[in-house]
Design an enzyme around this catalytic site. Structure first.
Site, PDB file in Angstrom:
ATOM      1  N   ASN A  47       0.824  -1.196   0.000  1.00 11.92           N
ATOM      2  CA  ASN A  47       0.000   0.000   0.000  1.00 11.92           C
ATOM      3  C   ASN A  47       0.866   1.257   0.000  1.00 11.92           C
ATOM      4  O   ASN A  47       2.079   1.192   0.224  1.00 11.92           O
ATOM      5  CB  ASN A  47      -0.914   0.004   1.225  1.00 11.92           C
ATOM      6  CG  ASN A  47      -1.879  -1.172   1.212  1.00 11.92           C
ATOM      7  OD1 ASN A  47      -2.599  -1.396   0.245  1.00 11.92           O
ATOM      8  ND2 ASN A  47      -1.883  -1.945   2.290  1.00 11.92           N
ATOM      9  N   CYS A  60      -4.818  -7.957  -4.275  1.00  6.62           N
ATOM     10  CA  CYS A  60      -5.487  -6.815  -4.902  1.00  6.62           C
ATOM     11  C   CYS A  60      -6.075  -7.279  -6.218  1.00  6.62           C
ATOM     12  O   CYS A  60      -5.343  -7.665  -7.128  1.00  6.62           O
ATOM     13  CB  CYS A  60      -4.524  -5.658  -5.121  1.00  6.62           C
ATOM     14  SG  CYS A  60      -5.289  -4.255  -5.975  1.00  6.62           S
ATOM     15  N   ASN A 103      -7.679  -5.612  -8.600  1.00  5.89           N
ATOM     16  CA  ASN A 103      -7.383  -4.770  -9.756  1.00  5.89           C
ATOM     17  C   ASN A 103      -5.930  -4.924 -10.190  1.00  5.89           C
ATOM     18  O   ASN A 103      -5.622  -4.944 -11.381  1.00  5.89           O
ATOM     19  CB  ASN A 103      -7.687  -3.306  -9.426  1.00  5.89           C
ATOM     20  CG  ASN A 103      -9.175  -3.059  -9.272  1.00  5.89           C
ATOM     21  OD1 ASN A 103      -9.975  -3.496 -10.091  1.00  5.89           O
ATOM     22  ND2 ASN A 103      -9.551  -2.376  -8.209  1.00  5.89           N
ATOM     23  N   ASN A 128      -8.374  -9.980   1.811  1.00  6.36           N
ATOM     24  CA  ASN A 128      -8.300  -8.735   2.571  1.00  6.36           C
ATOM     25  C   ASN A 128      -9.590  -8.573   3.364  1.00  6.36           C
ATOM     26  O   ASN A 128     -10.659  -8.999   2.912  1.00  6.36           O
ATOM     27  CB  ASN A 128      -8.140  -7.524   1.638  1.00  6.36           C
ATOM     28  CG  ASN A 128      -6.837  -7.554   0.864  1.00  6.36           C
ATOM     29  OD1 ASN A 128      -5.812  -7.979   1.376  1.00  6.36           O
ATOM     30  ND2 ASN A 128      -6.879  -7.096  -0.372  1.00  6.36           N
ATOM     31  N   HIS A 148     -12.904  -6.706   4.849  1.00  6.46           N
ATOM     32  CA  HIS A 148     -13.793  -5.643   4.377  1.00  6.46           C
ATOM     33  C   HIS A 148     -14.971  -5.448   5.323  1.00  6.46           C
ATOM     34  O   HIS A 148     -15.570  -6.417   5.793  1.00  6.46           O
ATOM     35  CB  HIS A 148     -14.327  -5.966   2.982  1.00  6.46           C
ATOM     36  CG  HIS A 148     -13.267  -6.003   1.929  1.00  6.46           C
ATOM     37  ND1 HIS A 148     -12.826  -4.877   1.273  1.00  6.46           N
ATOM     38  CD2 HIS A 148     -12.528  -7.033   1.442  1.00  6.46           C
ATOM     39  CE1 HIS A 148     -11.871  -5.212   0.423  1.00  6.46           C
ATOM     40  NE2 HIS A 148     -11.668  -6.523   0.511  1.00  6.46           N
ATOM     41  N   ASN A 154     -10.674  -2.482   5.226  1.00 13.77           N
ATOM     42  CA  ASN A 154     -11.140  -1.740   4.051  1.00 13.77           C
ATOM     43  C   ASN A 154     -12.639  -1.540   4.223  1.00 13.77           C
ATOM     44  O   ASN A 154     -13.336  -2.470   4.643  1.00 13.77           O
ATOM     45  CB  ASN A 154     -10.872  -2.529   2.766  1.00 13.77           C
ATOM     46  CG  ASN A 154      -9.404  -2.859   2.586  1.00 13.77           C
ATOM     47  OD1 ASN A 154      -8.568  -1.993   2.462  1.00 13.77           O
ATOM     48  ND2 ASN A 154      -9.091  -4.146   2.601  1.00 13.77           N
ATOM     49  N   GLU A 157      -9.570   2.326   1.483  1.00 14.67           N
ATOM     50  CA  GLU A 157      -8.650   1.195   1.638  1.00 14.67           C
ATOM     51  C   GLU A 157      -7.630   1.467   2.743  1.00 14.67           C
ATOM     52  O   GLU A 157      -7.055   2.565   2.800  1.00 14.67           O
ATOM     53  CB  GLU A 157      -7.916   0.913   0.325  1.00 14.67           C
ATOM     54  CG  GLU A 157      -8.810   0.341  -0.763  1.00 14.67           C
ATOM     55  CD  GLU A 157      -8.014  -0.339  -1.855  1.00 14.67           C
ATOM     56  OE1 GLU A 157      -7.266  -1.293  -1.547  1.00 14.67           O
ATOM     57  OE2 GLU A 157      -8.143   0.074  -3.016  1.00 14.67           O
ATOM     58  N   ARG A 158      -7.442   0.465   3.574  1.00  7.44           N
ATOM     59  CA  ARG A 158      -6.442   0.613   4.640  1.00  7.44           C
ATOM     60  C   ARG A 158      -5.070   0.846   4.010  1.00  7.44           C
ATOM     61  O   ARG A 158      -4.669   0.163   3.072  1.00  7.44           O
ATOM     62  CB  ARG A 158      -6.416  -0.636   5.537  1.00  7.44           C
ATOM     63  CG  ARG A 158      -6.114  -1.916   4.804  1.00  7.44           C
ATOM     64  CD  ARG A 158      -6.030  -3.116   5.724  1.00  7.44           C
ATOM     65  NE  ARG A 158      -5.716  -4.310   4.943  1.00  7.44           N
ATOM     66  CZ  ARG A 158      -5.443  -5.490   5.446  1.00  7.44           C
ATOM     67  NH1 ARG A 158      -5.471  -5.671   6.750  1.00  7.44           N
ATOM     68  NH2 ARG A 158      -5.164  -6.527   4.671  1.00  7.44           N
ATOM     69  N   CYS A 218     -11.671  -1.085  -5.963  1.00  2.00           N
ATOM     70  CA  CYS A 218     -11.090  -2.162  -5.160  1.00  2.00           C
ATOM     71  C   CYS A 218     -11.725  -3.472  -5.605  1.00  2.00           C
ATOM     72  O   CYS A 218     -12.937  -3.668  -5.432  1.00  2.00           O
ATOM     73  CB  CYS A 218     -11.335  -1.918  -3.669  1.00  2.00           C
ATOM     74  SG  CYS A 218     -10.699  -3.241  -2.615  1.00  2.00           S
ATOM     75  N   GLY A 219     -10.917  -4.361  -6.192  1.00  2.00           N
ATOM     76  CA  GLY A 219     -11.438  -5.619  -6.720  1.00  2.00           C
ATOM     77  C   GLY A 219     -11.915  -6.573  -5.639  1.00  2.00           C
ATOM     78  O   GLY A 219     -13.001  -7.139  -5.733  1.00  2.00           O
ATOM     79  N   THR A 220     -11.096  -6.759  -4.583  1.00  2.00           N
ATOM     80  CA  THR A 220     -11.531  -7.638  -3.498  1.00  2.00           C
ATOM     81  C   THR A 220     -12.747  -7.030  -2.797  1.00  2.00           C
ATOM     82  O   THR A 220     -13.630  -7.750  -2.343  1.00  2.00           O
ATOM     83  CB  THR A 220     -10.405  -7.893  -2.477  1.00  2.00           C
ATOM     84  OG1 THR A 220      -9.987  -6.662  -1.882  1.00  2.00           O
ATOM     85  CG2 THR A 220      -9.225  -8.585  -3.131  1.00  2.00           C
ATOM     86  N   GLY A 221     -12.789  -5.695  -2.731  1.00  2.00           N
ATOM     87  CA  GLY A 221     -13.932  -5.021  -2.115  1.00  2.00           C
ATOM     88  C   GLY A 221     -15.212  -5.227  -2.900  1.00  2.00           C
ATOM     89  O   GLY A 221     -16.283  -5.466  -2.319  1.00  2.00           O
TER      90      GLY A 221
END
Length: 285
Positions: free
Chosen positions: A67, A76, A78, A165, A167, A199, A217-218, A226-229
């Site tokens: 980060n 990540c 993205n 990650n 969320h 996040n 995002e943290r 944010c893809g995982t988000g």
């Protein structure tokens, strides 16, 4: 300590921009400090962080992402699409179906190619984790879905999911574009319920196949995507019966659109990957 010219490529997925460092032939030290230095949008290259692309013994390539504050992330969504683009277009791997090693496991990617260029990537993101202890969230509840949480003097209805990650997701009825995210985001990120920080996604459901979201995002602050988000949001929406399983959902983010499907095998994510420019910068290694 010595000075060295560092080759980099600037890429983004839905505006979530990182500085990509090919590390096949060089070993970087003090990567946390390097991430902080390079990510500065005034004194460095500028980005949401850096991604090291490395050799892997178990996959076609390995990615490590850091980060903007220097902390290392597990995954990540993205960034991994851009890694897929890089390894194909730079002839490290000449297949359309590839694997990338990450800190949260090996991810399978399908590359969508036009005129020998990777235009978009579908990623098998894995299954969401709802167990509070594994996310982690400090709570008496085993699963956090639509639970009230007091942040400063406001009570929010929060759902928590991990996609590698952690969320925290807040489904909202009002327009999310006017939210003072710079003010709210840090209170979530550093809340005592989240020992590894978090996040945070603020989400507005438009219809049965479209949602809007903004993300804090943290370690990076508000990012364009944010893809995982996006995967965590769709997983939580399906689990709470706001959206349907096995239906592709268009997720509208500040920087573009992602397409997420919650399947019995796990979350699928499809989105763009764009090279912006490449160059060299003198750094201390």
């Amino acid at each position: 300590m010595q000075k060295e010219m560092l080759h980099f490529i600037k890429m983004h997925g839905c505006g979530n921009d990182y500085i990509y460092l090919p590390c096949f032939d060089q070993k970087l030290t003090n990567i946390d400090k390097l991430a902080y230095q390079l990510s500065d949008r005034h004194k460095g290259i500028g980005g949401d962080g850096i991604v090291c692309i490395e050799k892997s013994d178990v996959a076609d390539a390995r990615m490590r992402m850091f980060n903007a504050d220097g902390s290392e992330g597990a995954m990540c969504g993205n960034a991994i699409r851009c890694v897929g683009k890089y390894v194909y277009e730079h002839h490290i791997c000449d297949k359309q179906d590839i694997t990338i090693e990450t800190k949260s496991g090996i991810k399978k990617l399908h590359l969508h190619i036009q005129d020998q260029q990777v235009t978009s990537v579908t990623v098998e993101m894995g299954k969401p984790c709802f167990e509070a202890e594994k996310i982690p969230v400090i709570s008496t509840k085993k699963i956090i879905l639509d639970e009230p949480m007091k942040i400063q003097n406001e009570t929010y209805t929060v759902s928590c999911v991990s996609m590698g990650n952690p969320h925290a997701i807040i489904f909202m009825h009002q327009d999310i574009h006017d939210l003072p995210l710079k003010k709210i985001g840090p209170f979530f990120e550093y809340h005592t319920s989240f020992p590894n920080r978090i996040n945070t996604e603020f989400v507005q459901i438009i219809d049965d196949h479209t949602i809007c979201m903004r993300v804090w995002e943290r370690g990076s602050g508000e990012t364009q995507a944010c893809g995982t988000g996006a995967c965590a949001v769709v997983a939580a929406a399906v689990r709470t019966h706001r959206l349907e399983k096995n239906k592709e959902i268009e997720v509208r983010l500040t920087g573009g659109r992602l397409y997420i499907t919650d399947t019995s095998e796990g979350m699928l994510m499809r989105g763009d990957c764009v090279e912006v420019f490449e160059g060299k910068m003198e750094v201390t290694v």
